[in-house]
Design a protein around this motif. Structure first.
Motif, PDB file in Angstrom:
ATOM      1  N   HIS A  38      -0.202  -4.788   6.620  1.00 44.54           N
ATOM      2  CA  HIS A  38      -1.376  -4.381   5.842  1.00 44.54           C
ATOM      3  C   HIS A  38      -2.540  -3.848   6.688  1.00 44.54           C
ATOM      4  O   HIS A  38      -3.568  -3.502   6.138  1.00 44.54           O
ATOM      5  CB  HIS A  38      -1.871  -5.530   4.947  1.00 44.54           C
ATOM      6  CG  HIS A  38      -2.280  -6.760   5.707  1.00 44.54           C
ATOM      7  ND1 HIS A  38      -1.406  -7.776   5.997  1.00 44.54           N
ATOM      8  CD2 HIS A  38      -3.462  -7.113   6.260  1.00 44.54           C
ATOM      9  CE1 HIS A  38      -2.045  -8.719   6.689  1.00 44.54           C
ATOM     10  NE2 HIS A  38      -3.285  -8.351   6.862  1.00 44.54           N
ATOM     11  N   HIS A  39      -2.375  -3.766   8.002  1.00 44.37           N
ATOM     12  CA  HIS A  39      -3.458  -3.221   8.827  1.00 44.37           C
ATOM     13  C   HIS A  39      -3.468  -1.702   8.868  1.00 44.37           C
ATOM     14  O   HIS A  39      -4.459  -1.105   9.287  1.00 44.37           O
ATOM     15  CB  HIS A  39      -3.370  -3.758  10.267  1.00 44.37           C
ATOM     16  CG  HIS A  39      -3.891  -5.165  10.412  1.00 44.37           C
ATOM     17  ND1 HIS A  39      -3.776  -5.872  11.575  1.00 44.37           N
ATOM     18  CD2 HIS A  39      -4.520  -5.985   9.539  1.00 44.37           C
ATOM     19  CE1 HIS A  39      -4.313  -7.074  11.420  1.00 44.37           C
ATOM     20  NE2 HIS A  39      -4.761  -7.168  10.190  1.00 44.37           N
ATOM     21  N   ALA A  40      -2.373  -1.078   8.473  1.00 45.12           N
ATOM     22  CA  ALA A  40      -2.207   0.381   8.479  1.00 45.12           C
ATOM     23  C   ALA A  40      -1.887   0.902   9.886  1.00 45.12           C
ATOM     24  O   ALA A  40      -1.632   0.105  10.805  1.00 45.12           O
ATOM     25  CB  ALA A  40      -3.415   1.092   7.878  1.00 45.12           C
ATOM     26  N   VAL A  41      -1.902   2.215  10.056  1.00 47.02           N
ATOM     27  CA  VAL A  41      -1.357   2.832  11.268  1.00 47.02           C
ATOM     28  C   VAL A  41      -2.469   3.267  12.221  1.00 47.02           C
ATOM     29  O   VAL A  41      -2.490   2.880  13.382  1.00 47.02           O
ATOM     30  CB  VAL A  41      -0.459   4.036  10.907  1.00 47.02           C
ATOM     31  CG1 VAL A  41       0.108   4.686  12.174  1.00 47.02           C
ATOM     32  CG2 VAL A  41       0.685   3.588   9.989  1.00 47.02           C
ATOM     33  N   THR A  93       3.467  -2.525  10.611  1.00 48.24           N
ATOM     34  CA  THR A  93       2.257  -3.089  10.017  1.00 48.24           C
ATOM     35  C   THR A  93       2.473  -3.479   8.568  1.00 48.24           C
ATOM     36  O   THR A  93       2.945  -2.679   7.770  1.00 48.24           O
ATOM     37  CB  THR A  93       1.069  -2.100  10.100  1.00 48.24           C
ATOM     38  OG1 THR A  93      -0.047  -2.647   9.371  1.00 48.24           O
ATOM     39  CG2 THR A  93       1.412  -0.732   9.536  1.00 48.24           C
ATOM     40  N   THR A  95      -5.381   2.481   2.933  1.00 47.96           N
ATOM     41  CA  THR A  95      -4.662   1.705   3.954  1.00 47.96           C
ATOM     42  C   THR A  95      -3.553   0.834   3.362  1.00 47.96           C
ATOM     43  O   THR A  95      -2.943   0.055   4.081  1.00 47.96           O
ATOM     44  CB  THR A  95      -5.629   0.769   4.710  1.00 47.96           C
ATOM     45  OG1 THR A  95      -6.263  -0.087   3.750  1.00 47.96           O
ATOM     46  CG2 THR A  95      -6.674   1.559   5.472  1.00 47.96           C
ATOM     47  N   ARG A  96      -3.297   0.938   2.042  1.00 51.18           N
ATOM     48  CA  ARG A  96      -2.298   0.065   1.384  1.00 51.18           C
ATOM     49  C   ARG A  96      -2.602  -1.404   1.671  1.00 51.18           C
ATOM     50  O   ARG A  96      -1.723  -2.181   2.081  1.00 51.18           O
ATOM     51  CB  ARG A  96      -0.867   0.400   1.832  1.00 51.18           C
ATOM     52  CG  ARG A  96      -0.407   1.743   1.380  1.00 51.18           C
ATOM     53  CD  ARG A  96       1.007   2.043   1.844  1.00 51.18           C
ATOM     54  NE  ARG A  96       2.027   1.344   1.064  1.00 51.18           N
ATOM     55  CZ  ARG A  96       3.321   1.498   1.230  1.00 51.18           C
ATOM     56  NH1 ARG A  96       3.774   2.323   2.163  1.00 51.18           N
ATOM     57  NH2 ARG A  96       4.184   0.849   0.487  1.00 51.18           N
TER      58      ARG A  96
END
Lengths: 555, 555
Positions: B506-509, B504, B219-220
């Motif tokens: 840091h929550h991701a897609v 986003t 999720t980076r």
């Protein structure tokens, strides 16, 4: 930093740069090289042939292909002139230069095309697909791994796509400290603009004077101050790349590493060496330009002690505190650096010998700072750490001498080649736990492959987890210099891979390292790269023969 | 850092974590929420239904498919139990939790499979290809964007692949300061091992207690101390990923960013959200564990002044000098943080009012350091910079209070949902020049979409080029909470994209942001991702319905 905005004339076809900058070895240089590594000049000088004596193949570009290219950029920007073809026949690797110096221009492109806009680049790619012409993107032309060699692959014709007309800095944003730069801007051209805003890219590889923003980007370049400013790849905010299947624009909504919107696809383009498209423009992150620079010199008992101290710099001091440039010479390189530094160097050697250090290792550092208090604090931390490792301070002039000559090394190669001497540099990197092993293995492999030889090495580009090793190899020239080069290159590359290092820290892959890339990035890596290549460049016109192994090779 | 190795029990199916940690609002909380944003609890409490009342669809896994999965992991590790299916029916987004709390388990997977080795993961993927079963990799299950929702796509059956049994730290190298960690290790599990070596990953997102190494990676993720330790992606040295077409192993010969051997393909895996393969193991870069932590609190005249000061922190002080955590609350968030801080907070508000600051902005900082001298130097630089921007020092206890409660925020959501209150967080990032514009636009869009609402925001994750914005949204619950959520999510996401930010930070897609991904990464980015997906997962069994837009959508 005054020298950082000097823009020398473009490289001469047979050497690194302006021949006026080529200097002979300093007094005592030849006897020293003979003493250390049995390196002697050839009986006769071996100057390059005259330009008109470089033999070029017939132009194989069809009239219709040439007309299609000229329709995009104008006839005056499609050149089949002798000099243009010679200048684009290769990069600046030892074999590239050796071939041209001896009159072998067989690899020259059929034409050199100079687009003036991003749109023209896109249109050129479409024309090349239609006419089945291979395309080799060409920036500063400083590749030392065959990255700009005009390999035609399965295509009848090949052109060099020279981006020198795309050299503008089109925007500087002093708030976000970013700049939009066209791919063909050379380092000093871009830096001159940045410095007007008291900003800097902080990216100063040895090729700085000739290499371009686009070249830095597609080769994952690392500048000498990478410990301070990061590698080029860490400062890419967005990129525009023309491909045979349309333009690709990535990034730009945030600074680097400030989004989680899927994988960081900028990193597909960065390091792609012209195989996926032609980068025409990038937004780069700048930093405040330091007002203070300070160099200092230290010596350590031996290389092993130096490795431990340098690991401490990265892991204990860390980014922001450790010097922006840290470079440790092994005892061989220490010998030649000290010799080149003249009287201060000789005095330093005497000092080390007096301590009973038989194989001392020299360390040079550069700090870049905005204020004296920060510089003072950082220097104090450095000194405390080095003293714990038994280091001794030397005169700063040695480091200043190194820093002053930091772009000059490759010019000396021209002089050595004039005298028939073999000279090559190879580089690798690995984790701290593996560094000494890798160093020893590569050193031994080079020596075994060469007989009498001088090999010196330095460690630099420190990170938390490891660092790079950079070797310079000198030997008396043999009758077949290309075979000699092939032998040392094979020995060094194989040792790097077998000893767990990377095949290249910052020179990239090109033609010369591709035989090892499958081992380095694995079948999975090769499959991913081939899939992206097939999507963006399905006919395969872009930079054949580079980076990816030939189909059927391992990987 | 004592709390960083506490391993709480796994999340309860209907909320963020252990219900024992859920605390009601402090005294005065409800009146304050009503006063500020008209936020009121529902007339009746809205607790979750009983576990047995969650309605699940029939298991659609064929007997032969189930047998094939059991043949790999053993029958005891293939579960179709009610609780397992409920626990894997979604992540921890507001709609995920709302559905389960109201008894809607329609999205539950047909089975949950718990592999015990990397090899079993590879074999499971092969079995799922053969039996046409979709696979949703599941780590800590903390996705707030639908990233682990068991979408079956075109497949008849879908399983959750829970990696909890792969939770070992298999190697720590104290020399290179790296560790090899299995993907299913939760943050505190891994950190407990690292700290035995006086090392730390330094990665502490709000989901830290539940989320896993594999989850951070795909999720980076960005931890709260990203200014100090970097985002998770910056500390990945190598990765092993099982795919339906074979294992992919990338990196490992060098630390991150120390090679130029082609594009950084690690960054294809990082952020890939389970669409390309299942990460089973990663080598991560650690850092020395700080022995000193110090928090401090400052206040600035207003948000705009705060933005300028924070930009100075990143650009003038920079990495290594600036605090490891820097967080600026806009005036709305300042109000609630001060209220939660009790008497010191009230005193602080009084101090600011006495200065005539109508909309003050609170700044909290954390330094992590190895020695007092460095801490002192860094604090001095911080203070000097902040004072130039007219900042005033507040009692440290406010920052200490914030830091002590930094993992507690999501628990409070459970309490608010019990009381029928709507609560959501959204986050974005952009360049410094665009930050105020983005802040204002997103704030306005949320407010417009909601009527009476409380929106507060903080800026954090500072970098040279920009920073992130994180919003918390509270409102009285409407009769259709999913429609309410959809309205605010659409308004916020559209505003982020239109105002030039990322969808986003840091929550991701996941499922929730995929409609915007084509605009964010462009047609080129989508084409690259689809090409890699087709190569590694040609049948498309992996995590359907996430990250990539549906075929036919823009992009």
């Amino acid at each position: 930093m005054a020298d950082l905005t000097d823009l020398p004339r473009r490289s001469v076809w047979h050497g690194w740069g302006d021949p006026a900058h080529v200097k002979p070895l300093p007094t005592g240089g030849w006897p020293l090289l003979k003493f250390l590594g049995g390196v002697e000049p050839a009986a006769r000088e071996t100057p390059p042939v005259a330009l008109e004596d470089v033999r070029l193949p017939a132009v194989r570009l069809t009239d219709s292909a040439r007309a299609a290219l000229a329709a995009v950029v104008g006839d005056e920007h499609v050149s089949t002139e002798h000099l243009d073809r010679v200048e684009h026949a290769g990069g600046k690797s030892y074999p590239d230069l050796h071939r041209l110096r001896t009159g072998d221009g067989s690899r020259a492109p059929d034409a050199v095309v100079f687009p003036g806009t991003s749109r023209e680049v896109s249109e050129l790619l479409a024309a090349c697909v239609e006419h089945e012409v291979a395309v080799v993107p060409f920036g500063g032309g400083t590749s030392v791994v065959g990255g700009v060699d005009p390999v035609r692959g399965r295509f009848a014709a090949v052109i060099s796509l020279d981006l020198r007309r795309l050299n503008a800095v089109t925007r500087v944003d002093p708030v976000s400290q970013t700049a939009v730069v066209q791919a063909g801007a050379r380092g000093p051209e871009a830096e001159a603009v940045f410095q007007r805003y008291d900003l800097t890219l902080g990216h100063f590889p040895q090729s700085y004077q000739q290499a371009t923003i686009g070249g830095y980007l597609v080769t994952r370049s690392a500048g000498q101050a990478s410990s301070g400013y990061g590698r080029f790849e860490e400062n890419v905010v967005s990129v525009t790349m023309a491909t045979p299947t349309g333009d690709v624009v990535l990034g730009g909504r945030t600074p680097a590493n400030q989004t989680a919107a899927g994988p960081k696809l900028l990193d597909v383009v960065i390091g792609s060496e012209g195989l996926l498209g032609v980068v025409t423009e990038a937004t780069v992150q700048l930093a405040r330009r330091p007002v203070i620079e300070h160099q200092e010199t230290w010596a350590l008992r031996d290389t092993e002690t130096g490795f431990a101290a340098f690991r401490g710099l990265a892991q204990e001091l860390g980014h922001g505190i450790m010097p922006d440039v840290s470079r440790l010479s092994d005892h061989n390189e220490t010998t030649t650096v000290m010799a080149q530094a003249g009287i201060p160097g000789m005095a330093g050697m005497g000092l080390m010998r007096a301590r009973g250090w038989r194989d001392p290792a020299l360390a040079v550092f550069q700090f870049e700072a905005e204020d004296k208090a920060t510089l003072k604090f950082r220097r104090k931390r450095l000194a405390a750490l080095l003293k714990r490792h038994g280091a001794v301070r030397m005169t700063d002039s040695i480091a200043e001498h190194w820093m002053g000559g930091r772009f000059r090394g490759p010019y000396q190669r021209d002089h050595l080649m004039d005298r028939g001497v073999f000279v090559e540099t190879v580089e690798t990197a690995t984790t701290w736990d593996n560094l000494q092993h890798l160093h020893d293995r590569v050193q031994a492999a080079i020596a075994e492959s060469m007989g009498r030889v001088w090999v010196q090495c330095h460690i630099s580009h420190l990170g938390d987890g490891g660092a790079s090793l950079y070797y310079t190899v000198l030997a008396s020239g043999e009758s077949d210099p290309i075979a000699q080069w092939e032998r040392v290159k094979t020995a060094a590359g194989t040792a790097m891979i077998e000893a767990g290092g990377t095949i290249t820290h910052h020179h990239a892959v090109g033609t010369d390292h591709r035989r090892w890339i499958g081992t380095e990035i694995g079948d999975g890596g090769i499959r991913i790269l081939r899939a992206i290549k097939a999507e963006l460049d399905p006919t395969g016109i872009l930079n054949p023969g580079k980076l990816l192994p030939e189909e059927g090779d391992r990987g």
